[in-house]
Write an enzyme that holds these catalytic residues in place. Structure first.
Site, PDB file in Angstrom:
ATOM      1  CB  VAL A 148      -0.875   0.141   1.188  1.00 62.99           C
ATOM      2  CG1 VAL A 148      -2.099  -1.046   1.116  1.00 62.99           C
ATOM      3  CG2 VAL A 148      -0.256  -0.195   2.322  1.00 62.99           C
ATOM      4  CB  SER A 149       0.650   4.255  -1.950  1.00 64.34           C
ATOM      5  OG  SER A 149       0.523   3.734  -3.130  1.00 64.34           O
ATOM      6  CB  THR A 150      -0.596   6.189   2.488  1.00 70.63           C
ATOM      7  OG1 THR A 150      -1.854   5.512   2.495  1.00 70.63           O
ATOM      8  CG2 THR A 150      -0.497   7.261   1.496  1.00 70.63           C
ATOM      9  CD  GLN A 205      -3.282   3.473   0.090  1.00 70.16           C
ATOM     10  OE1 GLN A 205      -2.463   3.162   0.055  1.00 70.16           O
ATOM     11  NE2 GLN A 205      -4.453   3.867  -0.893  1.00 70.16           N
TER      12      GLN A 205
END
Length: 189
Positions: free
Chosen positions: A8-10, A13
């Protein structure tokens, strides 16, 4: 053996959906990264690389979890192929251990990159049009200039914790730190 990789990017998330799908697909291990796909150093992916052996399969939920560009994905497939490791993408139903899967992978990858390039072009055109109308981009500051100054002063006085300053001002720590950096840059320039 199937080894899963989720990303996941962040931090906000959640990887639960990806991990559940990877486990259901038969992955004995699932490695996770919480980092943008554009970041080269991904510890979970590096660990997966160490664990994979000839005959194994690296399983991802979607191809964009593995890489953000067609070049990046092709390099991964080439690396995996050289080491006798397959790549399976659950969402796109691709398995590179078959000739059809390899062809499908290249077609999907090219289409995905084309779509990203179109989105980028549209975004740039929209930003240019907005600038031509005199609009500036970016998010508005959470605090006005006076309140930003107060927050930075409280931080510099070191009489309050960062958490307390953020709570009192109604901002996050990254926001406070960006105000501090901007203040320091203004002083240094």
């Amino acid at each position: 053996m199937k080894i899963g990789y989720a990303r996941v990017s962040t931090m906000e998330q959640n990887t639960d959906m990806q991990k559940k799908a990877l486990k259901k697909a038969g992955c004995k291990k699932v490695l996770v990264d919480q980092v943008s796909g554009t970041v080269a150093k991904r510890p979970g992916l590096e660990k997966a690389k160490e664990l994979l052996r000839k005959g194994d399969t690296l399983v991802v939920w979607r191809l964009d979890r593995l890489g953000r560009s067609l070049r990046d994905l092709i390099e991964w497939v080439r690396y995996l192929d050289e080491h006798g490791v397959g790549l399976e993408s659950l969402h796109e139903s691709i398995n590179t251990s078959t000739p059809t899967g390899k062809l499908t992978f290249h077609l999907f990858g090219a289409l995905a990159e084309f779509e990203r390039n179109l989105i980028c072009e549209r975004t740039q055109a929209g930003l240019s049009a907005a600038r031509a109308r005199g609009r500036r981009g970016g998010r508005r500051k959470a605090l006005d200039a006076e309140k930003r100054s107060v927050a930075v002063n409280l931080y510099n006085e070191k009489k309050m914790t960062v958490s307390k300053i953020c709570e009192m001002m109604g901002i996050s720590k990254p926001t406070l730190y960006s105000y501090i950096r901007a203040s320091q840059e203004a002083v240094n320039s």
